[in-house]
Scaffold this motif. Structure first.
Motif, PDB file in Angstrom:
ATOM      1  N   ALA A 112     -22.427  -8.740  11.904  1.00  0.00           N
ATOM      2  CA  ALA A 112     -21.005  -8.355  12.115  1.00  0.00           C
ATOM      3  C   ALA A 112     -20.838  -7.104  10.991  1.00  0.00           C
ATOM      4  N   ARG A 113     -20.972  -6.044  11.298  1.00  0.00           N
ATOM      5  CA  ARG A 113     -20.607  -5.050  10.300  1.00  0.00           C
ATOM      6  C   ARG A 113     -19.196  -4.601  10.114  1.00  0.00           C
ATOM      7  N   ILE A 114     -18.575  -4.983   8.932  1.00  0.00           N
ATOM      8  CA  ILE A 114     -17.197  -4.812   8.538  1.00  0.00           C
ATOM      9  C   ILE A 114     -16.946  -3.360   7.972  1.00  0.00           C
ATOM     10  N   SER A 115     -16.002  -2.582   8.445  1.00  0.00           N
ATOM     11  CA  SER A 115     -15.943  -1.189   7.601  1.00  0.00           C
ATOM     12  C   SER A 115     -14.408  -0.773   7.491  1.00  0.00           C
ATOM     13  N   LYS A 116     -14.373   0.103   6.449  1.00  0.00           N
ATOM     14  CA  LYS A 116     -12.742   0.616   6.564  1.00  0.00           C
ATOM     15  C   LYS A 116     -11.799  -0.256   6.170  1.00  0.00           C
ATOM     16  N   LEU A 117     -11.854  -1.256   5.365  1.00  0.00           N
ATOM     17  CA  LEU A 117     -10.903  -2.124   4.956  1.00  0.00           C
ATOM     18  C   LEU A 117      -9.787  -1.301   4.121  1.00  0.00           C
ATOM     19  N   ILE A 118      -8.760  -1.107   4.646  1.00  0.00           N
ATOM     20  CA  ILE A 118      -7.749  -0.139   3.806  1.00  0.00           C
ATOM     21  C   ILE A 118      -6.369  -0.719   3.831  1.00  0.00           C
ATOM     22  N   VAL A 119      -5.793  -0.838   2.735  1.00  0.00           N
ATOM     23  CA  VAL A 119      -4.428  -1.201   2.457  1.00  0.00           C
ATOM     24  C   VAL A 119      -3.656   0.003   1.812  1.00  0.00           C
ATOM     25  N   HIS A 120      -2.464   0.128   2.113  1.00  0.00           N
ATOM     26  CA  HIS A 120      -1.604   1.224   1.524  1.00  0.00           C
ATOM     27  C   HIS A 120      -1.559   0.760  -0.053  1.00  0.00           C
ATOM     28  N   PRO A 121      -1.490   1.968  -0.779  1.00  0.00           N
ATOM     29  CA  PRO A 121      -1.510   1.737  -2.278  1.00  0.00           C
ATOM     30  C   PRO A 121      -0.380   0.908  -2.581  1.00  0.00           C
ATOM     31  N   ILE A 133     -12.300   2.074  17.441  1.00  0.00           N
ATOM     32  CA  ILE A 133     -11.415   0.987  17.830  1.00  0.00           C
ATOM     33  C   ILE A 133     -12.012   0.635  19.409  1.00  0.00           C
ATOM     34  N   VAL A 134     -12.267   1.390  20.158  1.00  0.00           N
ATOM     35  CA  VAL A 134     -12.419   1.000  21.885  1.00  0.00           C
ATOM     36  C   VAL A 134     -13.758   0.161  21.752  1.00  0.00           C
ATOM     37  N   GLU A 135     -14.874   0.695  20.968  1.00  0.00           N
ATOM     38  CA  GLU A 135     -15.910   0.127  20.992  1.00  0.00           C
ATOM     39  C   GLU A 135     -16.189  -1.275  20.053  1.00  0.00           C
ATOM     40  N   GLY A 136     -15.437  -1.282  19.229  1.00  0.00           N
ATOM     41  CA  GLY A 136     -15.516  -2.547  18.353  1.00  0.00           C
ATOM     42  C   GLY A 136     -14.346  -3.241  18.161  1.00  0.00           C
ATOM     43  N   HIS A 137     -13.932  -3.764  17.104  1.00  0.00           N
ATOM     44  CA  HIS A 137     -12.801  -4.663  16.731  1.00  0.00           C
ATOM     45  C   HIS A 137     -12.058  -3.925  15.813  1.00  0.00           C
ATOM     46  N   ALA A 138     -10.594  -3.642  15.648  1.00  0.00           N
ATOM     47  CA  ALA A 138      -9.912  -3.172  14.740  1.00  0.00           C
ATOM     48  C   ALA A 138      -8.501  -3.958  14.645  1.00  0.00           C
ATOM     49  N   LEU A 139      -8.330  -4.120  13.287  1.00  0.00           N
ATOM     50  CA  LEU A 139      -6.893  -4.931  13.163  1.00  0.00           C
ATOM     51  C   LEU A 139      -6.173  -4.123  12.437  1.00  0.00           C
ATOM     52  N   SER A 180      -5.460  -1.962   7.597  1.00  0.00           N
ATOM     53  CA  SER A 180      -6.555  -2.158   8.747  1.00  0.00           C
ATOM     54  C   SER A 180      -7.926  -2.425   8.288  1.00  0.00           C
ATOM     55  N   VAL A 181      -8.492  -2.889   9.275  1.00  0.00           N
ATOM     56  CA  VAL A 181      -9.899  -3.002   9.142  1.00  0.00           C
ATOM     57  C   VAL A 181     -10.475  -3.004  10.326  1.00  0.00           C
ATOM     58  N   ARG A 182     -11.978  -2.486  10.399  1.00  0.00           N
ATOM     59  CA  ARG A 182     -12.740  -2.222  11.521  1.00  0.00           C
ATOM     60  C   ARG A 182     -14.063  -2.899  11.471  1.00  0.00           C
ATOM     61  N   GLY A 183     -14.531  -3.162  12.897  1.00  0.00           N
ATOM     62  CA  GLY A 183     -15.935  -3.714  12.645  1.00  0.00           C
ATOM     63  C   GLY A 183     -16.528  -3.808  14.077  1.00  0.00           C
ATOM     64  N   GLY A 243      -5.563  -7.523   1.555  1.00  0.00           N
ATOM     65  CA  GLY A 243      -6.884  -7.090   1.990  1.00  0.00           C
ATOM     66  C   GLY A 243      -7.732  -8.317   2.157  1.00  0.00           C
ATOM     67  N   GLY A 244      -7.612  -9.382   1.529  1.00  0.00           N
ATOM     68  CA  GLY A 244      -8.293 -10.845   1.724  1.00  0.00           C
ATOM     69  C   GLY A 244      -7.771 -11.349   3.051  1.00  0.00           C
ATOM     70  N   ARG A 245      -6.612 -11.126   3.215  1.00  0.00           N
ATOM     71  CA  ARG A 245      -6.065 -11.684   4.488  1.00  0.00           C
ATOM     72  C   ARG A 245      -6.545 -10.979   5.658  1.00  0.00           C
ATOM     73  N   LEU A 246      -6.658  -9.522   5.761  1.00  0.00           N
ATOM     74  CA  LEU A 246      -7.340  -8.892   6.855  1.00  0.00           C
ATOM     75  C   LEU A 246      -8.864  -9.165   6.906  1.00  0.00           C
ATOM     76  N   LEU A 247      -9.508  -9.214   5.745  1.00  0.00           N
ATOM     77  CA  LEU A 247     -10.956  -9.832   5.695  1.00  0.00           C
ATOM     78  C   LEU A 247     -11.100 -10.915   6.510  1.00  0.00           C
ATOM     79  N   ASP A 248     -10.510 -11.914   6.139  1.00  0.00           N
ATOM     80  CA  ASP A 248     -10.362 -13.264   6.733  1.00  0.00           C
ATOM     81  C   ASP A 248     -10.262 -13.160   8.292  1.00  0.00           C
ATOM     82  N   ALA A 249      -9.156 -12.258   8.548  1.00  0.00           N
ATOM     83  CA  ALA A 249      -9.129 -12.219  10.070  1.00  0.00           C
ATOM     84  C   ALA A 249      -9.840 -11.820  10.896  1.00  0.00           C
ATOM     85  N   ILE A 250     -10.458 -10.470  10.083  1.00  0.00           N
ATOM     86  CA  ILE A 250     -11.635  -9.973  11.063  1.00  0.00           C
ATOM     87  C   ILE A 250     -12.896 -10.931  11.388  1.00  0.00           C
ATOM     88  N   GLU A 251     -13.071 -11.574  10.260  1.00  0.00           N
ATOM     89  CA  GLU A 251     -14.371 -12.827  10.142  1.00  0.00           C
ATOM     90  C   GLU A 251     -13.876 -13.617  11.184  1.00  0.00           C
TER      91      GLU A 251
END
Length: 167
Positions: free
Chosen positions: A80-89, A52-58, A69-72, A97-105
């Motif tokens: 830009a390496r995007i990782s751990k896109l997670i959405v509560h079941p 979280i500190v060294e990258g971006h996290a939403l 949440s999503v990080r990268g 998930g798409g909204r988060l992916l768009d937001a981190i992009e």
């Protein structure tokens, strides 16, 4: 539901909530591949805090609850390496998930160093692959990790994000 989901930068105090959500969300991936030792399930709280500190996290919140949440991070080569896109079941299949992916992009697009977006998922993770393809990502490589898992790396140019419409 009565409340709307908001997306914002993760705060230090969100780390524990993100880790618990990550553990919940990756259970289905572990089951799919028969491997409960995957990194998202073994990651420590300290490692997550460092990410979280060294990258971006939403995070996406429903009221005060972290439900996604999503990080990268942006590498020196402009990826830009995007990782751990997670959405509560219980929140899946509603576009979060798409909204988060768009937001981190969007966050990475503001950085001159981000020339391309890259992420990966397992070869059997059809929902993930469908989401990423709908957002303009194309497979660029496959890596056999073990007898049951092949990681598929997908990528798109940073400028392409402005032209892709969601499915």
């Amino acid at each position: 539901m009565g409340m709307s989901v908001t997306i914002s930068a993760a705060r230090a105090q969100d780390a524990e909530h993100i880790l618990k959500l990550q553990y919940l969300c990756y259970q289905s991936e572990a089951e799919l591949y028969g491997d409960y030792a995957i990194e998202p399930l073994t990651q420590s709280l300290d490692d997550l805090r460092t990410e979280i500190v060294e990258g971006h996290a939403l995070v996406a919140r429903l009221g005060d609850e972290v439900v996604a949440s999503v990080r990268g991070r942006v590498e020196a080569d402009g990826t830009a390496r995007i990782s751990k896109l997670i959405v509560h079941p219980r929140m899946q299949r509603h576009g979060l998930g798409g909204r988060l992916l768009d937001a981190i992009e969007d966050q990475f697009a503001g950085e001159p160093a981000a020339q391309r977006f890259q992420l990966f998922t397992g070869h059997r993770s059809e929902g993930n692959l469908r989401l990423y393809r709908s957002r303009g990502y194309v497979p660029v490589s496959r890596e056999q990790i073990g007898p049951k898992l092949t990681l598929v790396t997908l990528e798109k140019e940073a400028t392409a994000s402005a032209y892709v419409t969601s499915a």
